[in-house]
Design a protein around this motif. Structure first.
Motif, short mmCIF file in Angstrom:
data_model
loop_
_atom_site.label_atom_id
_atom_site.label_comp_id
_atom_site.label_asym_id
_atom_site.label_seq_id
_atom_site.Cartn_x
_atom_site.Cartn_y
_atom_site.Cartn_z
N GLY A 146 0.79 -1.23 0.00
CA GLY A 146 0.00 0.00 0.00
C GLY A 146 0.82 1.27 0.00
N MET A 147 2.04 1.18 -0.49
CA MET A 147 2.93 2.34 -0.50
C MET A 147 2.62 3.21 -1.72
SD MET A 147 7.10 2.03 -0.15
CE MET A 147 7.05 1.01 1.34
N ALA A 148 2.71 4.51 -1.57
CA ALA A 148 2.57 5.40 -2.72
C ALA A 148 3.73 5.14 -3.68
CB ALA A 148 2.58 6.86 -2.27
N GLU A 149 3.44 5.21 -4.97
CA GLU A 149 4.48 4.89 -5.95
C GLU A 149 5.71 5.80 -5.80
OE1 GLU A 149 5.22 4.74 -10.78
OE2 GLU A 149 3.20 4.35 -10.00
N SER A 150 5.49 7.07 -5.52
CA SER A 150 6.62 7.99 -5.37
C SER A 150 7.50 7.60 -4.19
CB SER A 150 6.12 9.43 -5.21
OG SER A 150 5.28 9.53 -4.06
N GLU A 151 6.85 7.20 -3.08
CA GLU A 151 7.59 6.77 -1.90
C GLU A 151 8.35 5.47 -2.18
OE1 GLU A 151 9.13 6.64 1.97
OE2 GLU A 151 8.24 8.28 0.82
N ALA A 152 7.70 4.56 -2.89
CA ALA A 152 8.35 3.28 -3.23
C ALA A 152 9.59 3.52 -4.08
CB ALA A 152 7.36 2.38 -3.96
N ARG A 153 9.47 4.39 -5.07
CA ARG A 153 10.61 4.68 -5.94
C ARG A 153 11.75 5.33 -5.15
NH1 ARG A 153 9.81 3.90 -11.27
NH2 ARG A 153 7.66 3.70 -12.02
N LYS A 154 11.39 6.19 -4.20
CA LYS A 154 12.40 6.86 -3.38
C LYS A 154 13.16 5.84 -2.52
CE LYS A 154 10.88 10.42 -1.07
NZ LYS A 154 10.36 11.24 0.06
#
Length: 201
Positions: A146-154
């Motif tokens: 359930g992580m936001a994609e931007s946070e996951a990429r970071k």
């Protein structure tokens, strides 16, 4: 004793591999879990963190406010080094205690998320890397955690590259596919580890 370093990128499935190895008989030493234990309320570790970062890193219940501390150290190399200088020696000492308690004939798996990033390969008899394609990692982080994609990429960008991890590996476990493809791979690795441990003893 056979000492293994187990690592992999976020979302690669390292936890599932460590669970399987434990089910076969490995002794698991989980660095993340120990890192939480050494800063629990009442520990010298927590007192040292508060002395360094101030009482604002405490939650109302007296425990560590991890999101607040994370906001302080994430993106600030100096503050992160200060935190690591407190926590890492405590983790190493506790890991050594657990390893000693495991006994001389054990296969000990050290689950270390940042093993490659911290240049720890030489500490282990073998390094096992759980590998998945970046798109697989991203999908798991967003869809399953359930992580936001931007946070996951970071988070992914803050870790070692896939190529660097693979270059550090003695054994690579491919976890791009479903769980039923993972288990036979891990079982084969376990058999190899048992054979090596038996030869060494």
């Amino acid at each position: 004793m056979l000492r293994l370093g187990l690592t992999g990128g976020i979302g690669a499935g390292k936890s599932e591999v460590s669970r399987l190895l434990t089910s076969y008989g490995a002794v698991l030493i989980d660095s993340d879990r120990i890192a939480r234990e050494v800063v629990e309320p009442g520990t010298p570790g927590l007192a040292a963190v508060v002395a360094e970062f101030g009482p604002e890193v405490l939650a109302p219940d007296g425990g560590l406010d991890r999101p607040r501390l994370g906001a302080i150290v994430f993106g600030d190399p100096d503050r992160l080094r200060a935190l690591n200088a407190i926590v890492h020696p405590l983790v190493r000492a506790r890991s050594a205690e657990l390893e000693t308690a495991a006994g001389p004939d054990s296969i000990v798996v050290h689950d270390v998320p940042l093993l490659v990033e911290n240049g720890m390969e030489a500490l282990y008899d073998l390094v096992i890397v759980v590998d998945a394609a970046p798109e697989t990692q991203l999908d798991r982080l967003v869809r399953l955690r359930g992580m936001a994609e931007s946070e996951a990429r970071k988070r992914m960008a803050a870790q070692a590259t896939r190529e660097r991890r693979r270059a550090a590996a003695d054994v690579v476990i491919d976890n791009d596919g479903p769980l039923e493809q993972l288990e036979p791979q891990v079982r084969r690795v376990w058999q190899t580890l048992r054979d090596r441990a038996a030869t060494a003893s």
